[in-house]
Design a protein around this motif. Structure first.
Motif, PDB file in Angstrom:
ATOM      1  N   ARG A 125      25.522  12.337  30.472  1.00  0.00           N
ATOM      2  CA  ARG A 125      26.516  11.601  29.697  1.00  0.00           C
ATOM      3  C   ARG A 125      27.386  12.552  28.879  1.00  0.00           C
ATOM      4  O   ARG A 125      28.606  12.351  28.751  1.00  0.00           O
ATOM      5  CB  ARG A 125      25.824  10.578  28.796  1.00  0.00           C
ATOM      6  CG  ARG A 125      25.298   9.352  29.540  1.00  0.00           C
ATOM      7  CD  ARG A 125      24.865   8.267  28.581  1.00  0.00           C
ATOM      8  NE  ARG A 125      23.601   8.618  27.922  1.00  0.00           N
ATOM      9  CZ  ARG A 125      22.409   8.293  28.392  1.00  0.00           C
ATOM     10  NH1 ARG A 125      22.293   7.617  29.529  1.00  0.00           N
ATOM     11  NH2 ARG A 125      21.316   8.631  27.734  1.00  0.00           N
ATOM     12  N   GLU A 180      18.658  15.615  32.759  1.00  0.00           N
ATOM     13  CA  GLU A 180      18.371  14.479  31.897  1.00  0.00           C
ATOM     14  C   GLU A 180      19.606  13.583  31.788  1.00  0.00           C
ATOM     15  O   GLU A 180      20.736  14.076  31.724  1.00  0.00           O
ATOM     16  CB  GLU A 180      17.974  14.960  30.504  1.00  0.00           C
ATOM     17  CG  GLU A 180      16.682  15.754  30.472  1.00  0.00           C
ATOM     18  CD  GLU A 180      16.356  16.238  29.077  1.00  0.00           C
ATOM     19  OE1 GLU A 180      17.223  16.063  28.180  1.00  0.00           O
ATOM     20  OE2 GLU A 180      15.257  16.780  28.881  1.00  0.00           O
ATOM     21  N   GLU A 220      20.890  12.006  29.315  1.00  0.00           N
ATOM     22  CA  GLU A 220      21.697  12.273  28.135  1.00  0.00           C
ATOM     23  C   GLU A 220      22.602  13.478  28.355  1.00  0.00           C
ATOM     24  O   GLU A 220      23.752  13.495  27.910  1.00  0.00           O
ATOM     25  CB  GLU A 220      20.799  12.499  26.914  1.00  0.00           C
ATOM     26  CG  GLU A 220      21.575  12.716  25.615  1.00  0.00           C
ATOM     27  CD  GLU A 220      22.550  11.582  25.301  1.00  0.00           C
ATOM     28  OE1 GLU A 220      23.665  11.879  24.841  1.00  0.00           O
ATOM     29  OE2 GLU A 220      22.200  10.408  25.545  1.00  0.00           O
ATOM     30  N   ARG A 221      22.095  14.489  29.044  1.00  0.00           N
ATOM     31  CA  ARG A 221      22.928  15.659  29.342  1.00  0.00           C
ATOM     32  C   ARG A 221      24.058  15.273  30.288  1.00  0.00           C
ATOM     33  O   ARG A 221      25.196  15.744  30.142  1.00  0.00           O
ATOM     34  CB  ARG A 221      22.081  16.766  29.957  1.00  0.00           C
ATOM     35  CG  ARG A 221      22.866  18.031  30.298  1.00  0.00           C
ATOM     36  CD  ARG A 221      21.938  19.198  30.574  1.00  0.00           C
ATOM     37  NE  ARG A 221      22.690  20.398  30.901  1.00  0.00           N
ATOM     38  CZ  ARG A 221      22.870  20.852  32.137  1.00  0.00           C
ATOM     39  NH1 ARG A 221      22.361  20.189  33.168  1.00  0.00           N
ATOM     40  NH2 ARG A 221      23.558  21.950  32.355  1.00  0.00           N
TER      41      ARG A 221
END
Length: 395
Positions: A335, A330, A332-333
Motif C-alpha cells: 500500500r 507485506e 502494508e508495504r
C-alpha cells in the motif's frame, strides 16, 4: 320535424363546425409553435457547432497558424468586415478588410487587458471599419492574447457577441494548457520509468554479453542485438501508447538478457492469446511489472524462480497477469508503494504504472496486486480494447 327541432339541429351543426374550426386553428397554432421551437433549437445547435469549429484550432495553443485558422472561421460567424487575433504584444492574424489598422490595434495591446470599445481614425473614405472592440482572452489566470472585431459603426450586439466568442476561444486555450500539462506529466512519468531501468541490469547485461565473447561469439552477438533493441524501444520518443505486441516483444528481449545472467534459475512461461496482441496500452506499462517479478523472484532469493505472463481475451478487455513465486511482500508495504510513500528508490514502477492506467482508463482499471510474505506476487491489469484518444503510433 318541427321548425324548432330543425333550428336546434342547425344550431348544433353550426356549433360543431365552429368547434372544429377552433380545434383546427389550435392544432395549427401548436404545430407552428412546435416548428418554431424546433427551428430555434436547430439554429442554437448550429450556432454552438459553428462556434466550436471556429475555436477548435486554438486547442493546439495560440500561434500565428492557429490564430489565422480561427480568425478565418470566426469572422463569417460574427458577420464583420474585419477580425483579428493577437497575443499579448502583437497581432498574430488579421482576417478581412482594412488591415492597415493593424498598427492602431497593436498600440492598444500595451494597455492593461480588459474589454475596450474604441473608434478608429482613417483617411480612407471607403474604409468599412470605423469602430472596434477588443476583448482579452483568459487562460490559466492570465491574458495570453485578445480577440478584436471591427465594424462600420458602434454596436452593442456585436460587443456582446465578441465577448461570447472570446469566452469560447478562452475555453480552448484552457484546454490546450491542460493538454500541455498532461503531456508534460506523462513525459515526466515515462522519464522516471526509464531512469528506473536498473543500472545493475544494464551492467549485468553487458557483463553477461562479455562473458560469451570468447566462449560463444554468436551468442554474444545475439545478446548484444537484444540489448540494443531493448534500449532503443525503452528510450523511444514517439507516442504515449504502444501495442501489447510491441510491449511483449520488449519484455522478451529483457527476459533473454536476464536468462543469460541467471541461466537455469529462471523459468518463464508465456501464455498469450493472439487476438489481444493489437490492443493499445500505455508505453512502458508491462516492463516495470516484469522487472518487479524478477527482482522479488531472483535477486532476493537463491532458489529457482518461475515467472508466468498471461494475456487473455475477455470480451471488451484484454486481461494481463504477471505472476512470480518469489518472496512477496507485506500488504502494508504494498500500500505504501502504491501511495508513493515507500521511498524514492522503492516501487517507482508499480505506482507509476498504476497511476497512468487510472488516468487513461479510470480508477476501475488500476493494478490489482495479490501478495504476501513468502507467497509470491500476482499482478493483474485489464485494458479496454478500444478507448477514444488511445492510439499507438504506426510501426
Amino acid at each position: 320535424m318541427t321548425v324548432l327541432g330543425t333550428a336546434a339541429l342547425a344550431l348544433a351543426g353550426l356549433a360543431l363546425f365552429v368547434l372544429g374550426v377552433a380545434l383546427g386553428h389550435g392544432a395549427a397554432r401548436r404545430q407552428r409553435e412546435h416548428a418554431a421551437d424546433s427551428d430555434g433549437a436547430r439554429a442554437l445547435a448550429q450556432a454552438l457547432h459553428t462556434a466550436a469549429l471556429a475555436a477548435a484550432p486554438l486547442r493546439a495553443g495560440l500561434t500565428p497558424d492557429t490564430a489565422r485558422k480561427a480568425a478565418r472561421r470566426l469572422r463569417p460567424q460574427l458577420g464583420t468586415p474585419a477580425l483579428a487575433l493577437t497575443d499579448d504584444t502583437a497581432v498574430l492574424a488579421w482576417d478581412g478588410a482594412a488591415d492597415h489598422h493593424r498598427a492602431q490595434l497593436a498600440q492598444r495591446l500595451a494597455q492593461p487587458p480588459r474589454t475596450r470599445a474604441f473608434p478608429l481614425s482613417c483617411d480612407d473614405a471607403g474604409c468599412p471599419v470605423r469602430w472596434g472592440v477588443l476583448v482579452p482572452l483568459a487562460a490559466d489566470g492570465d491574458a495570453p492574447g485578445a480577440l478584436a472585431v471591427f465594424a462600420a459603426a458602434e454596436s452593442g450586439t456585436l460587443l456582446r457577441a465578441t465577448e461570447e466568442a472570446a469566452r469560447r476561444l478562452s475555453l480552448e486555450l484552457e484546454l490546450a494548457g491542460l493538454d500541455r500539462a498532461r503531456a508534460s506529466a506523462h513525459e515526466a512519468e515515462v522519464r522516471a520509468l526509464r531512469a528506473q531501468i536498473s543500472p545493475h541490469f544494464v551492467y549485468n547485461s553487458l557483463a553477461s554479453i562479455a562473458s560469451f565473447v570468447r566462449t560463444d561469439p554468436e551468442r554474444a552477438r545475439e545478446l548484444l542485438q537484444e540489448f540494443a533493441d531493448f534500449t532503443r524501444y525503452s528510450f523511444r520518443r514517439d507516442g504515449d501508447f504502444t501495442t501489447l505486441a510491441e510491449e511483449l516483444r520488449s519484455i522478451e528481449q529483457y527476459l533473454e538478457l536476464a536468462r543469460a545472467r541467471f541461466g537455469r534459475r529462471l523459468k518463464v512461461t508465456l501464455r498469450i492469446a493472439p487476438e489481444v496482441l493489437p490492443v493499445t496500452l500505455p508505453f512502458l506499462c508491462l516492463q516495470p511489472l516484469v522487472e518487479n517479478a524478477l527482482k522479488h523472484g531472483l535477486e532476493e532469493t537463491v532458489e529457482r524462480s518461475n515467472v508466468t505472463i498471461t494475456a487473455e481475451d475477455e470480451g471488451t478487455e484484454a486481461r494481463v497477469v504477471i505472476e512470480d513465486d518469489g518472496v512477496g511482500m507485506e500488504p502494508e508495504r504494498l500500500r505504501a508503494i502504491l501511495r508513493g510513500t515507500a521511498g524514492p528508490a522503492t516501487g517507482i514502477g508499480l505506482s507509476n504504472v498504476d497511476r497512468r492506467l487510472r488516468q487513461v482508463y479510470g480508477d476501475d482499471h488500476g493494478l490489482v496486486i495479490e501478495t504476501g510474505v513468502g507467497a509470491g506476487t500476482k499482478i493483474t491489469l485489464r485494458v479496454p480494447k478500444f478507448r477514444p484518444g488511445v492510439q499507438a503510433p504506426p510501426p
